[in-house]
Design an enzyme around this catalytic site. Sequence first.
Site, PDB file in Angstrom:
ATOM      1  N   CYS A 111       0.832  -1.378   0.071  1.00 14.46           N
ATOM      2  CA  CYS A 111       0.068  -0.007  -0.055  1.00 14.46           C
ATOM      3  C   CYS A 111       0.748   1.398   0.143  1.00 14.46           C
ATOM      4  O   CYS A 111       0.452   2.421  -0.191  1.00 14.46           O
ATOM      5  CB  CYS A 111      -0.861   0.099   1.085  1.00 14.46           C
ATOM      6  SG  CYS A 111      -1.872  -1.603   1.232  1.00 14.46           S
ATOM      7  N   HIS A 245      -3.716   6.571   2.029  1.00 15.95           N
ATOM      8  CA  HIS A 245      -4.162   5.287   1.665  1.00 15.95           C
ATOM      9  C   HIS A 245      -5.638   4.989   2.011  1.00 15.95           C
ATOM     10  O   HIS A 245      -5.885   5.179   3.351  1.00 15.95           O
ATOM     11  CB  HIS A 245      -3.277   4.241   2.056  1.00 15.95           C
ATOM     12  CG  HIS A 245      -3.597   2.788   1.702  1.00 15.95           C
ATOM     13  ND1 HIS A 245      -4.075   2.413   0.684  1.00 15.95           N
ATOM     14  CD2 HIS A 245      -3.693   1.839   2.624  1.00 15.95           C
ATOM     15  CE1 HIS A 245      -4.347   1.084   0.767  1.00 15.95           C
ATOM     16  NE2 HIS A 245      -4.208   0.707   2.014  1.00 15.95           N
ATOM     17  N   ASN A 275     -10.145  -0.820  -0.859  1.00 13.39           N
ATOM     18  CA  ASN A 275      -8.796  -0.606  -0.568  1.00 13.39           C
ATOM     19  C   ASN A 275      -8.054  -1.264  -1.901  1.00 13.39           C
ATOM     20  O   ASN A 275      -8.068  -2.368  -2.159  1.00 13.39           O
ATOM     21  CB  ASN A 275      -8.431  -1.424   0.679  1.00 13.39           C
ATOM     22  CG  ASN A 275      -7.027  -1.475   1.010  1.00 13.39           C
ATOM     23  OD1 ASN A 275      -5.974  -1.160   0.348  1.00 13.39           O
ATOM     24  ND2 ASN A 275      -6.336  -1.745   1.996  1.00 13.39           N
TER      25      ASN A 275
HETATM   26  O1  UT7 Z   1      -4.092  -1.722   3.066  1.00 12.73           O
HETATM   27  C1  UT7 Z   1      -3.695  -2.494   4.237  1.00 12.73           C
HETATM   28  C2  UT7 Z   1      -4.242  -2.116   5.470  1.00 12.73           C
HETATM   29  N1  UT7 Z   1      -5.323  -2.835   5.967  1.00 12.73           N
HETATM   30  C3  UT7 Z   1      -6.002  -2.354   6.781  1.00 12.73           C
HETATM   31  O2  UT7 Z   1      -5.951  -1.013   7.255  1.00 12.73           O
HETATM   32  C4  UT7 Z   1      -7.004  -2.903   7.809  1.00 12.73           C
HETATM   33  C5  UT7 Z   1      -7.097  -2.643   9.053  1.00 12.73           C
HETATM   34  N2  UT7 Z   1      -7.904  -3.208   9.997  1.00 12.73           N
HETATM   35  C6  UT7 Z   1      -9.226  -3.063   9.761  1.00 12.73           C
HETATM   36  O3  UT7 Z   1      -9.779  -2.300   9.148  1.00 12.73           O
HETATM   37  C7  UT7 Z   1     -10.047  -3.803  10.850  1.00 12.73           C
HETATM   38  O4  UT7 Z   1      -9.505  -4.534  11.388  1.00 12.73           O
HETATM   39  C8  UT7 Z   1     -11.446  -4.825   9.965  1.00 12.73           C
HETATM   40  C9  UT7 Z   1     -12.029  -3.735   9.017  1.00 12.73           C
HETATM   41  C10 UT7 Z   1     -10.533  -5.594   8.970  1.00 12.73           C
HETATM   42  C11 UT7 Z   1     -11.955  -5.549  10.925  1.00 12.73           C
HETATM   43  O5  UT7 Z   1     -12.633  -4.921  11.695  1.00 12.73           O
HETATM   44  P1  UT7 Z   1     -12.903  -5.249  13.295  1.00 12.73           P
HETATM   45  O6  UT7 Z   1     -13.610  -4.157  13.948  1.00 12.73           O
HETATM   46  O7  UT7 Z   1     -11.294  -5.313  13.699  1.00 12.73           O
HETATM   47  O8  UT7 Z   1     -13.428  -6.654  13.362  1.00 12.73           O
HETATM   48  P2  UT7 Z   1     -12.967  -8.080  13.847  1.00 12.73           P
HETATM   49  O9  UT7 Z   1     -11.776  -8.460  12.928  1.00 12.73           O
HETATM   50  O10 UT7 Z   1     -12.717  -7.774  15.206  1.00 12.73           O
HETATM   51  O11 UT7 Z   1     -14.293  -8.740  13.769  1.00 12.73           O
HETATM   52  C12 UT7 Z   1     -15.562  -8.710  14.432  1.00 12.73           C
HETATM   53  C13 UT7 Z   1     -16.709  -9.657  13.954  1.00 12.73           C
HETATM   54  C14 UT7 Z   1     -16.227 -11.090  14.062  1.00 12.73           C
HETATM   55  O12 UT7 Z   1     -17.358 -11.890  14.619  1.00 12.73           O
HETATM   56  P3  UT7 Z   1     -17.181 -12.249  16.224  1.00 12.73           P
HETATM   57  O13 UT7 Z   1     -16.149 -13.026  16.386  1.00 12.73           O
HETATM   58  O14 UT7 Z   1     -17.207 -10.748  16.900  1.00 12.73           O
HETATM   59  O15 UT7 Z   1     -18.508 -13.021  16.369  1.00 12.73           O
HETATM   60  C15 UT7 Z   1     -15.955 -11.436  12.804  1.00 12.73           C
HETATM   61  O16 UT7 Z   1     -16.154 -12.954  12.563  1.00 12.73           O
HETATM   62  O17 UT7 Z   1     -17.115  -9.371  12.668  1.00 12.73           O
HETATM   63  C16 UT7 Z   1     -16.907 -10.692  12.016  1.00 12.73           C
HETATM   64  N3  UT7 Z   1     -16.605 -10.547  10.390  1.00 12.73           N
HETATM   65  C17 UT7 Z   1     -17.769 -10.302   9.738  1.00 12.73           C
HETATM   66  N4  UT7 Z   1     -19.068  -9.989   9.836  1.00 12.73           N
HETATM   67  C18 UT7 Z   1     -19.576 -10.013   8.626  1.00 12.73           C
HETATM   68  C19 UT7 Z   1     -15.340 -10.379   9.893  1.00 12.73           C
HETATM   69  N5  UT7 Z   1     -15.565 -10.140   8.666  1.00 12.73           N
HETATM   70  C20 UT7 Z   1     -16.823  -9.740   8.555  1.00 12.73           C
HETATM   71  C21 UT7 Z   1     -17.606  -9.616   7.536  1.00 12.73           C
HETATM   72  N6  UT7 Z   1     -19.111  -9.513   7.497  1.00 12.73           N
HETATM   73  N7  UT7 Z   1     -17.117  -9.387   6.103  1.00 12.73           N
END
Ligand code: UT7
Length: 318
Positions: A111, A245, A275
Amino acid sequence: MTTRIIGTGSYLPKRVVTNDDLAKIMDTSDEWIRTRTGIRARHLVEEETTTFMCVEAAKRALENAGMQAEDIELIIVGTITADHVTPSAACEIQAAIGADKAVAFDVNAACSGFLFALHTAHAYIQAGIYKNALLLGAETLSKIMDWDDRSTCVLFGDGAGAAVVKADETGLLAFEQGSDGAKGHVLACEGRRNNNPYVSNDKAYDYVHMDGQEVYKFAVSTVPASIMRVLEQAEPCEIDYYVLHQANIRIIQSVAKRLKADEAKFPISLDHCGNISAGSVPILLDEMNRKGMLKRGHKIVMSGFGAGLTWGTALLEW
Ligand code: UT7
């Protein structure tokens, strides 16, 4: 003498995939994706390739800059998804646009790829080796996603952005770039399997895997600190735009808050693009340019951050 952006261009694949479209093929929802990330839709390739998108973006940037391909001396493509291991995307673009005298190569900085390409071109220009360059950030991330992993595949999109730069009196005012390879595992893609009969093939990962929360923490701490260091290098000035980004709207809002900067100065493309890794910054810059948002003399901060881990920040005068 420094390096000035004199033209921009971009290309997004024709196929638009909304969050609702994704919800039809996996266990996700528009509500989850929108509230966690700000993404509503992304463009994904069908027939298009990374090189095809780059060539279209490059032609638009050259036209915008009023430059001919045969006058370009250097082509650098920031990408982790070139169509082939070799030849590079840059060499394919050189051939396709007829930039016969250009030296062409890719940089792999995920990125941060476009920022790394810009800083590399600037170093050549400062050294007096080249007077201009065509820079691209482009990805076909859809081909390295694990489409069974809803936590990553909903985040990313495909596209290409380009900028023509040249030696000038004003332009790039300050920059920094950094890498933290020790944390590389938090966002990685193992790539192709080794077919060497003397090597055991026990690697599990073929696609992108990410520890989203670790990447999030890295982004919200590293990006504002990097921007502050870059601003300290230059004369104090009012920043017109922060072109970051486009990974997650919450990261952008957090950076704005830490910098005590007005969120209105942080333009967004992630809502309709997702992204696009190295493509994010140059595509957003081109959108702003084409909307007439960029005026001569504007001060713009650009910052890319992501896999490697890597980050790159630039302050430039338009
Ligand atoms: O360019 C590279 C840079 N990348 C980034 O900057 C990414 C940085 N990270 C993020 O933006 C966030 O961490 C994410 C958007 C990737 C994830 O958000 P989060 O608030 O950290 O969510 P999480 O991973 O803690 O997941 C929360 C819940 C989980 O369920 P449980 O365990 O709480 O029941 C996941 O299984 O959301 C669930 N989940 C989804 N639900 C519906 C994960 N992906 C999805 C989805 N749809 N697509």
